[in-house]
Design a protein around this motif. Structure first.
Motif, PDB file in Angstrom:
ATOM      1  N   GLU A   6     -42.588  65.332  61.917  1.00 25.55           N
ATOM      2  CA  GLU A   6     -40.986  65.918  62.240  1.00 25.55           C
ATOM      3  C   GLU A   6     -41.645  63.908  62.482  1.00 25.55           C
ATOM      4  N   PHE A   7     -42.269  64.325  63.616  1.00 23.41           N
ATOM      5  CA  PHE A   7     -42.428  62.428  63.882  1.00 23.41           C
ATOM      6  C   PHE A   7     -42.321  61.575  62.565  1.00 23.41           C
ATOM      7  N   GLN A   8     -42.779  61.538  61.299  1.00 24.60           N
ATOM      8  CA  GLN A   8     -42.763  60.787  60.018  1.00 24.60           C
ATOM      9  C   GLN A   8     -41.326  60.824  59.851  1.00 24.60           C
ATOM     10  N   ARG A   9     -41.351  61.828  59.462  1.00 22.93           N
ATOM     11  CA  ARG A   9     -39.394  62.316  59.233  1.00 22.93           C
ATOM     12  C   ARG A   9     -38.078  61.859  59.692  1.00 22.93           C
ATOM     13  N   SER A  10     -38.739  61.428  61.205  1.00 27.97           N
ATOM     14  CA  SER A  10     -37.981  60.675  62.344  1.00 27.97           C
ATOM     15  C   SER A  10     -37.957  59.343  61.913  1.00 27.97           C
ATOM     16  N   PHE A  11     -38.991  59.186  61.766  1.00 29.98           N
ATOM     17  CA  PHE A  11     -39.104  57.361  61.769  1.00 29.98           C
ATOM     18  C   PHE A  11     -38.495  56.932  60.464  1.00 29.98           C
ATOM     19  N   ALA A  12     -38.882  57.350  59.686  1.00 30.76           N
ATOM     20  CA  ALA A  12     -38.498  57.386  58.557  1.00 30.76           C
ATOM     21  C   ALA A  12     -36.759  56.862  57.906  1.00 30.76           C
ATOM     22  N   GLY A  38     -39.529  45.470  58.514  1.00 26.03           N
ATOM     23  CA  GLY A  38     -40.081  44.945  57.377  1.00 26.03           C
ATOM     24  C   GLY A  38     -41.029  44.257  57.223  1.00 26.03           C
ATOM     25  N   THR A  39     -42.747  45.219  57.634  1.00 24.94           N
ATOM     26  CA  THR A  39     -43.738  45.526  56.987  1.00 24.94           C
ATOM     27  C   THR A  39     -43.681  46.724  55.933  1.00 24.94           C
ATOM     28  N   MET A  40     -42.828  47.963  56.243  1.00 27.50           N
ATOM     29  CA  MET A  40     -42.389  48.602  54.777  1.00 27.50           C
ATOM     30  C   MET A  40     -42.154  48.045  53.771  1.00 27.50           C
ATOM     31  N   LEU A  41     -41.161  47.015  53.508  1.00 25.05           N
ATOM     32  CA  LEU A  41     -40.415  46.510  53.251  1.00 25.05           C
ATOM     33  C   LEU A  41     -41.263  45.764  51.865  1.00 25.05           C
ATOM     34  N   GLY A  42     -42.036  44.622  52.730  1.00 30.46           N
ATOM     35  CA  GLY A  42     -42.982  44.135  52.124  1.00 30.46           C
ATOM     36  C   GLY A  42     -44.016  44.412  51.258  1.00 30.46           C
TER      37      GLY A  42
END
Length: 96
Positions: A6-12, A38-42
């Protein structure tokens, strides 16, 4: 208490959408989300660059990074494994 999933989905959701409750659901300070985005897109651009080096060479890094970021927001990875990520990138570029 949220489960990890649930946390991961909320974060995304907080990273990739303007959904009003998403930030509160994931308990992350809004001013810190840009760091994670920025980290994720990189990382996703890097993954696409490894899979499509000829495209990167043809269009240049600036265009490739922008297209990769737009692709990531429109088509976020469905798995933590990036081996299959980007299969739809060529079709996405056709309409870009």
């Amino acid at each position: 208490m949220h489960t990890l999933l649930e946390f991961q989905r909320s974060f995304a959701r907080a990273l990739l959408t303007d959904e009003p409750g998403a930030i509160a659901d994931c308990v992350i300070r809004p001013d810190r989300l840009s760091i994670h985005l920025g980290t994720m897109l990189g990382a996703l651009a890097g993954s696409l660059r490894l899979n499509y080096p000829a495209v990167d060479a043809l269009v240049g890094s600036e265009f490739f990074d922008r297209a990769a970021a737009d692709f990531a927001i429109a088509h976020p990875p469905a798995s933590a494994l990036l081996t299959r990520y980007g299969a739809g990138f060529p079709r996405f570029l056709d309409d870009y």
